[in-house]
Write a protein that holds these residues in place. Sequence first.
Motif, PDB file in Angstrom:
ATOM      1  N   TYR A 502       0.829  -1.191   0.000  1.00  0.00           N
ATOM      2  CA  TYR A 502       0.000   0.000   0.000  1.00  0.00           C
ATOM      3  C   TYR A 502       0.870   1.250   0.000  1.00  0.00           C
ATOM      4  O   TYR A 502       1.976   1.261   0.543  1.00  0.00           O
ATOM      5  CB  TYR A 502      -0.891   0.030   1.248  1.00  0.00           C
ATOM      6  N   GLY A 503       0.333   2.317  -0.582  1.00  0.00           N
ATOM      7  CA  GLY A 503       0.907   3.632  -0.408  1.00  0.00           C
ATOM      8  C   GLY A 503       0.388   4.252   0.873  1.00  0.00           C
ATOM      9  O   GLY A 503      -0.428   3.666   1.591  1.00  0.00           O
ATOM     10  N   ASP A 504       0.833   5.460   1.167  1.00  0.00           N
ATOM     11  CA  ASP A 504       0.399   6.121   2.388  1.00  0.00           C
ATOM     12  C   ASP A 504      -1.074   6.498   2.296  1.00  0.00           C
ATOM     13  O   ASP A 504      -1.635   6.633   1.197  1.00  0.00           O
ATOM     14  CB  ASP A 504       1.243   7.370   2.648  1.00  0.00           C
ATOM     15  N   ASN A 505      -1.691   6.685   3.450  1.00  0.00           N
ATOM     16  CA  ASN A 505      -3.080   7.152   3.484  1.00  0.00           C
ATOM     17  C   ASN A 505      -3.108   8.653   3.255  1.00  0.00           C
ATOM     18  O   ASN A 505      -2.400   9.397   3.941  1.00  0.00           O
ATOM     19  CB  ASN A 505      -3.722   6.838   4.835  1.00  0.00           C
ATOM     20  N   VAL A 506      -3.918   9.101   2.332  1.00  0.00           N
ATOM     21  CA  VAL A 506      -4.051  10.519   2.015  1.00  0.00           C
ATOM     22  C   VAL A 506      -5.504  10.937   2.249  1.00  0.00           C
ATOM     23  O   VAL A 506      -6.431  10.256   1.818  1.00  0.00           O
ATOM     24  CB  VAL A 506      -3.633  10.811   0.563  1.00  0.00           C
TER      25      VAL A 506
END
Length: 520
Positions: A502-506
């Motif tokens: 996953y990428g970071d939560n934005v």
Amino acid sequence: MTPPLGNKSDRLQWFHGLGFGLFIHWSMDSQLGSVIGHSMAGASEDYLARYIEVLPTTFSPGKFDPDEWAVLAKLAGMRYVVFTTKHHSGFCMFHTGTTDFSISNTPFERDITAEVIEAFRRQGIAIGLYFSPDDFHFLHGKRRPVHRGVKPEECEGLLDHNQAQVRELLTNYGKVDIVFFDGPSDGLREVCWETDPDTVVTRGAIATPEQRLPGTQSAEPWEACITMGTGWQYKPTNEHYKSGTRLIELLIETRAKGGNLLLNVGPKPNGELPLEQEALLREIALWNFVNGEAIYRVRPWRIPCEGDVWFTAAEEGDAVYAFVEGDSPWPLGERRELSLFSIRAGEQATVQILGQADDLVAADGPAVEWGQEEDRLQISVARMQRLYNNRRWPNPVVLKITSANVGLVPPTVITGEAVTDTASSSCLFQARLADLGEGDAVETGFQYRLRKLLTEASDEWRETDCESLRSTGEYSIGIGQLEPGATYEFRAVAHNRSVTVYGDNVTFRVPAPPTGDAAR
């Protein structure tokens, strides 16, 4: 040339190694069961007068025993404490020459901060102090509106007042290891580092997310500040606590992502910990007694998790710890199977369950069996250690895998921006596939949900359609039917065989539709 003041890298590494700390929010307004300090903001003159002049006259915590707190914290595996010496109200829980609004002018009189420090020091726990530069009592005395975020230049004497108090704290109680500034800290951090260059300043100098965890691992030190329930200070009614399992899972996730967890308690006005909070600490204590090796002096593994299995790696050596979480308790003697692609066992590898003897045999064979099958580490384990009377263990089980090497190299995705459309309540999610990892193609997409703090039950992530990419680069997906005016979070997702990253939560907010004249 004099080097700039700041946290020393070796001290930050020391701080990261502590892993788990106890936050204590306590002040004289615990007598009311209110939010700590904040009730002064926006209050009437009558309320402020009674808060300042009357409320301290009844604060006398006759059952205050900091040694009990410290022993329990040590059992729970907490390696440092952060105590609220002064919250936003300006009431000092220590003896000070700067104001009469302090513990000295209560029936209790004794220096609570001194006693907390001495008790935790006796247990070998590092000392941290919380300090709020937002001093509502000082602002009220200057006949200024009472609210947070007043900068020193906006209120004459405020910085001098705070600096004097910080110097008292740093010079009257022996070595202070950690300081947490909850407000404008310019001019205060420097006092810490000038007084003792080894002081670690957390909030004010490093990331300290509150009631949330970041979405990705970080090489930089950070600290998550989390409550057991919804309030920081004692909340006698209308409170809802997390389960012990959930708190342990938050500790695991924090360490897997490279951070420290600062878990809060709020003592009652008589000085005792609420029974619910003590019980949760004891549940954590049992889990830590068995599995603490996997939490301290560790670093993030190549990826934080693989499905419901989270990872940390020993700072020294080649051991990886796999935290096996599940939706249901694990009965004694039951066997469960794991397939891990992100770890490859070396020739001298061993696999064991922490806390459990290595030579135990279940009804169907050895309690732990494993083998490296091509790119998959297959593990079969039976939990044989009896920790509860009912022989059912609800909390994560930890496997220690030695001679662990990096297995499947995962892809890397970076979450981009969310571009919203006011007219249609739709949104375009953007991201970048930065690395394919092992494989010719990667399935990419997004997940999204309403953003909530850890004081609320989280919504399940909703999945978008996936797109197969054979090269790195930008990608995007549009979605519709979002709730106008709501705040969401989203993250990029990439699947490569059985490994998902996953990428970071934005965070983004869907604009509310215009109303009134603006809509015409």
